[in-house]
Enzyme design. Structure first.
Site, PDB file in Angstrom:
ATOM      1  N   ASP A 114       0.849  -1.199   0.000  1.00  9.28           N
ATOM      2  CA  ASP A 114       0.000   0.000   0.000  1.00  9.28           C
ATOM      3  C   ASP A 114       0.887   1.253   0.000  1.00  9.28           C
ATOM      4  O   ASP A 114       1.790   1.368   0.830  1.00  9.28           O
ATOM      5  CB  ASP A 114      -0.879  -0.049   1.262  1.00  9.28           C
ATOM      6  CG  ASP A 114      -1.950   1.021   1.282  1.00  9.28           C
ATOM      7  OD1 ASP A 114      -2.397   1.432   0.198  1.00  9.28           O
ATOM      8  OD2 ASP A 114      -2.358   1.418   2.392  1.00  9.28           O
ATOM      9  N   GLY A 147      -7.848   8.216   7.165  1.00 12.33           N
ATOM     10  CA  GLY A 147      -8.192   8.503   8.558  1.00 12.33           C
ATOM     11  C   GLY A 147      -9.621   9.006   8.671  1.00 12.33           C
ATOM     12  O   GLY A 147     -10.417   8.888   7.744  1.00 12.33           O
ATOM     13  N   HIS A 191      -9.313   5.185  -2.021  1.00 14.48           N
ATOM     14  CA  HIS A 191      -8.583   5.119  -0.752  1.00 14.48           C
ATOM     15  C   HIS A 191      -9.416   5.818   0.314  1.00 14.48           C
ATOM     16  O   HIS A 191     -10.389   6.496   0.008  1.00 14.48           O
ATOM     17  CB  HIS A 191      -7.220   5.805  -0.907  1.00 14.48           C
ATOM     18  CG  HIS A 191      -6.201   4.957  -1.601  1.00 14.48           C
ATOM     19  ND1 HIS A 191      -5.128   4.419  -0.952  1.00 14.48           N
ATOM     20  CD2 HIS A 191      -6.124   4.528  -2.879  1.00 14.48           C
ATOM     21  CE1 HIS A 191      -4.418   3.692  -1.806  1.00 14.48           C
ATOM     22  NE2 HIS A 191      -5.001   3.748  -2.989  1.00 14.48           N
TER      23      HIS A 191
HETATM   24  P1  13P Z   1      -8.476   4.657   5.839  1.00 15.75           P
HETATM   25  O1  13P Z   1      -7.458   4.457   6.898  1.00 15.75           O
HETATM   26  O2  13P Z   1      -9.041   6.030   5.864  1.00 15.75           O
HETATM   27  O3  13P Z   1      -9.526   3.606   5.867  1.00 15.75           O
HETATM   28  O4  13P Z   1      -7.714   4.544   4.447  1.00 15.75           O
HETATM   29  C1  13P Z   1      -7.119   3.336   4.069  1.00 15.75           C
HETATM   30  C2  13P Z   1      -6.354   3.468   2.800  1.00 15.75           C
HETATM   31  O5  13P Z   1      -6.702   4.200   1.913  1.00 15.75           O
HETATM   32  C3  13P Z   1      -5.153   2.647   2.638  1.00 15.75           C
HETATM   33  O6  13P Z   1      -4.430   3.016   1.522  1.00 15.75           O
END
Ligand code: 13P
Length: 288
Positions: free
Chosen positions: A85, A179, A208
Site C-alpha cells: 500500500d 483517517g 482510498h
Molecule cells: P483509511 O485508513 O481512511 O480507511 O484509508 C485506508 C487506505 O486508503 C489505505 O491506503
C-alpha cells in the site's frame, strides 16, 4: 489457494458493479480476522501492507511468509492478493523480492513526468513477474504512516496517461482522505470521478480512505467505476473500542483474562465484524 494477483478479481468486480475491499494488516490477529471473514463470506480480498506496517512486522519477507502459511493452514480457498500500500519506488522492489502478489507505486508526490517514468518501469517489472500494480494520480489527503497527502482531485487527463501504461488499478484522488473525515469535509467529488471514468474506461478505479465514507457515497462511487476500496483506520478503531471495553470492564483482571489470546479476542471479533459490514456494503459477498 496460493496468493493471486489482483488483476482478475478487479476486472470481474468492475464488470459486475461491485468493489473488492483492501483491508490493511498490522499483525497476526488482523490477518487472521480478515482471511477468515473473506472465507466465511466467500469474498475475494486484498490484504494491504503499508511500508510502516511492513517494518513493524519485521519486514516484508515475514509478512509474505505469514500470509502464505496462514492461507494454507486455515484452508482459505477464496482469492487473496497481498498488496503493498502506497509503496515507494524502493519499497516496490522489496515487496516483489519478498513474494507479494501485487504492489502499489505511489508516485503522486513526484512531478508528473517522474511519476510517469517510474510507474512505467514498475508496470513492466511487475507484469514480467506476474504481479498486479496500482499507480496513483492526485495525492490522497490525510496522514498514513507519515505519508501526508493534501486531498487533491486528480486531473482526468493525467489519469488517462497513467492508465494507458497498462496499470491494473488506478488510485485517483476525488476529495477522499485517509483517517477520520473532518466535520467540514466536502464529500467525494463525483464530478471528478465521472470525468476520470469517462477517460479511463474499463480501468478498475481505487477509492482510498474508505473509513467513514457514508454508505450512499460508497454505492455511488461503485456505480461510477470504483472497483477497489481501501479500509484501514476503521478496523483499528473497532479493535481499539472492543479492547478498551474489555479492560474497562476489568475482564483482564478476572481469572486468566490476561492471557493474550483472551485479551485480544474481543478486538479480533470486532475486526471481523467491520470487515463483514464492508464486504456486504461493497457487494463482494459470494463473488469468490
Ligand atoms: P483509511 O485508513 O481512511 O480507511 O484509508 C485506508 C487506505 O486508503 C489505505 O491506503
Amino acid at each position: 489457494m496460493a496468493l493471486v494477483n489482483a488483476a482478475e478479481m478487479l476486472k470481474k468486480a468492475k464488470a459486475g458493479h461491485y468493489a473488492v475491499g483492501q483491508f490493511n494488516i498490522n499483525n497476526l490477529e488482523w490477518t487472521k480476522a480478515i482471511l477468515l471473514t473473506a472465507q466465511e463470506l466467500s469474498s475475494p480480498v486484498i490484504l494491504g501492507v503499508s511500508e510502516g506496517a511492513g517494518k513493524y512486522m519485521t519486514g516484508f519477507k515475514t509478512v509474505a511468509a505469514m500470509v502464505k502459511a496462514m492461507i494454507e493452514e486455515l484452508n482459505i480457498t477464496v482469492p487473496v492478493a497481498l498488496h503493498l500500500d502506497h509503496g515507494t519506488y524502493e519499497g516496490c522492489y522489496k515487496c516483489i523480492k519478498a513474494g507479494f502478489s501485487s504492489i502499489m507505486f505511489d508516485g503522486s508526490h513526484y512531478p508528473f513526468e517522474e511519476n510517469l517514468a517510474k510507474s512505467q518501469e514498475l508496470v513492466n517489472v511487475a507484469h514480467g513477474l506476474g504481479l498486479s500494480i496500482e499507480c496513483e494520480v492526485g495525492s490522497i489527503g490525510g496522514e498514513e504512516d507519515g505519508v501526508v497527502g493534501m486531498g487533491e482531485c486528480a486531473d482526468p487527463e493525467e489519469c488517462k496517461i497513467i492508465a494507458d501504461l497498462g496499470v491494473d488499478m488506478l488510485a485517483a484522488g476525488i476529495g477522499n482522505i485517509h483517517g477520520k473525515y473532518p466535520d467540514n469535509w466536502q464529500g467525494l467529488s463525483f464530478e471528478t470521478l465521472d470525468a476520470i471514468q469517462a477517460k479511463t474506461g474499463e480501468m478498475p478505479l481505487v477509492l482510498h480512505g474508505g473509513t467513514g465514507i457514508p454508505a450512499d457515497m460508497i454505492k455511488k462511487a461503485i456505480s461510477l467505476g470504483v472497483s477497489k476500496i481501501n479500509v484501514n483506520t476503521e478496523c483499528q478503531l473497532s479493535f481499539q473500542e472492543a479492547t478498551r471495553k474489555y479492560i474497562e470492564e476489568g475482564k483482564d483482571l478476572q481469572g486468566k483474562g490476561f492471557d493474550p489470546r483472551k485479551l485480544l479476542a474481543p478486538g479480533f471479533e470486532a475486526i471481523k465484524a467491520t470487515v463483514k459490514e464492508k464486504m456486504e456494503l461493497f457487494g463482494s459477498v459470494g463473488k469468490a
